[in-house]
Scaffold this motif. Structure first.
Motif, PDB file in Angstrom:
ATOM      1  N   VAL A   9      -4.556 -11.624  26.423  1.00  0.00           N
ATOM      2  CA  VAL A   9      -3.303 -10.899  26.661  1.00  0.00           C
ATOM      3  C   VAL A   9      -2.146 -11.627  25.976  1.00  0.00           C
ATOM      4  O   VAL A   9      -1.267 -10.995  25.370  1.00  0.00           O
ATOM      5  CB  VAL A   9      -3.049 -10.717  28.172  1.00  0.00           C
ATOM      6  CG1 VAL A   9      -1.648 -10.215  28.433  1.00  0.00           C
ATOM      7  CG2 VAL A   9      -4.076  -9.754  28.755  1.00  0.00           C
ATOM      8  N   SER A  10      -2.145 -12.948  26.023  1.00  0.00           N
ATOM      9  CA  SER A  10      -1.097 -13.728  25.368  1.00  0.00           C
ATOM     10  C   SER A  10      -1.119 -13.515  23.852  1.00  0.00           C
ATOM     11  O   SER A  10      -0.067 -13.378  23.224  1.00  0.00           O
ATOM     12  CB  SER A  10      -1.264 -15.204  25.702  1.00  0.00           C
ATOM     13  OG  SER A  10      -0.283 -15.968  25.052  1.00  0.00           O
ATOM     14  N   VAL A  11      -2.301 -13.485  23.267  1.00  0.00           N
ATOM     15  CA  VAL A  11      -2.406 -13.244  21.822  1.00  0.00           C
ATOM     16  C   VAL A  11      -1.872 -11.854  21.476  1.00  0.00           C
ATOM     17  O   VAL A  11      -1.146 -11.684  20.493  1.00  0.00           O
ATOM     18  CB  VAL A  11      -3.871 -13.414  21.350  1.00  0.00           C
ATOM     19  CG1 VAL A  11      -4.061 -12.893  19.944  1.00  0.00           C
ATOM     20  CG2 VAL A  11      -4.279 -14.871  21.432  1.00  0.00           C
ATOM     21  N   ILE A  12      -2.211 -10.856  22.269  1.00  0.00           N
ATOM     22  CA  ILE A  12      -1.707  -9.497  22.033  1.00  0.00           C
ATOM     23  C   ILE A  12      -0.184  -9.490  22.096  1.00  0.00           C
ATOM     24  O   ILE A  12       0.480  -8.857  21.271  1.00  0.00           O
ATOM     25  CB  ILE A  12      -2.311  -8.500  23.048  1.00  0.00           C
ATOM     26  CG1 ILE A  12      -3.808  -8.341  22.815  1.00  0.00           C
ATOM     27  CG2 ILE A  12      -1.610  -7.147  22.957  1.00  0.00           C
ATOM     28  CD1 ILE A  12      -4.532  -7.578  23.918  1.00  0.00           C
ATOM     29  N   GLN A  13       0.387 -10.204  23.045  1.00  0.00           N
ATOM     30  CA  GLN A  13       1.839 -10.263  23.167  1.00  0.00           C
ATOM     31  C   GLN A  13       2.500 -10.868  21.941  1.00  0.00           C
ATOM     32  O   GLN A  13       3.602 -10.492  21.574  1.00  0.00           O
ATOM     33  CB  GLN A  13       2.233 -11.060  24.407  1.00  0.00           C
ATOM     34  CG  GLN A  13       1.898 -10.363  25.696  1.00  0.00           C
ATOM     35  CD  GLN A  13       2.118 -11.250  26.916  1.00  0.00           C
ATOM     36  OE1 GLN A  13       2.225 -12.471  26.804  1.00  0.00           O
ATOM     37  NE2 GLN A  13       2.171 -10.625  28.078  1.00  0.00           N
ATOM     38  N   HIS A  14       1.821 -11.797  21.298  1.00  0.00           N
ATOM     39  CA  HIS A  14       2.392 -12.470  20.135  1.00  0.00           C
ATOM     40  C   HIS A  14       2.078 -11.760  18.814  1.00  0.00           C
ATOM     41  O   HIS A  14       2.649 -12.115  17.789  1.00  0.00           O
ATOM     42  CB  HIS A  14       1.912 -13.922  20.086  1.00  0.00           C
ATOM     43  CG  HIS A  14       2.535 -14.767  21.134  1.00  0.00           C
ATOM     44  ND1 HIS A  14       1.987 -14.901  22.389  1.00  0.00           N
ATOM     45  CD2 HIS A  14       3.673 -15.485  21.141  1.00  0.00           C
ATOM     46  CE1 HIS A  14       2.760 -15.688  23.119  1.00  0.00           C
ATOM     47  NE2 HIS A  14       3.785 -16.061  22.386  1.00  0.00           N
ATOM     48  N   CYS A  15       1.193 -10.807  18.820  1.00  0.00           N
ATOM     49  CA  CYS A  15       0.813 -10.077  17.596  1.00  0.00           C
ATOM     50  C   CYS A  15       1.327  -8.643  17.695  1.00  0.00           C
ATOM     51  O   CYS A  15       0.567  -7.699  17.860  1.00  0.00           O
ATOM     52  CB  CYS A  15      -0.701 -10.092  17.405  1.00  0.00           C
ATOM     53  SG  CYS A  15      -1.374 -11.730  17.155  1.00  0.00           S
TER      54      CYS A  15
END
Length: 88
Positions: A9-15
């Motif tokens: 979820v954190s990666v999705i937020q940053h991409c």
């Protein structure tokens, strides 16, 4: 949610310009968080989605697909995924 799902979820937020999202494992407990992140952060850029969801998450899946207007390619697996790991 476990650490791997939180990290995803954190990666999705940053991409925020994510165009293709493929997840090979069943997202049983994390589907709501992953779907929310995809809809919130990548709704305009995401055009390809490959996801495996359990039948209990169908209502959330329909909501997610409705919130992704630029989605052009969808590969969807519905059902309970069996564990392929064999302990010896």
């Amino acid at each position: 949610m476990n650490d791997l799902e939180l990290g995803l979820v954190s990666v999705i937020q940053h991409c925020r310009k994510l165009e293709i999202f493929i997840i090979e494992w069943s997202v049983n407990t994390a589907f709501t968080a992953i779907a929310d992140a995809l809809c919130t952060y990548t709704s305009r850029s995401l055009h390809t989605l490959h996801i495996h969801v359990p039948p209990t998450e169908m209502a959330k899946l329909i909501w997610t697909l409705d919130a992704l207007p630029n989605l052009r390619v969808l590969q969807l697996e519905i059902g309970e995924r069996t564990n392929e790991d064999t302990r010896l």
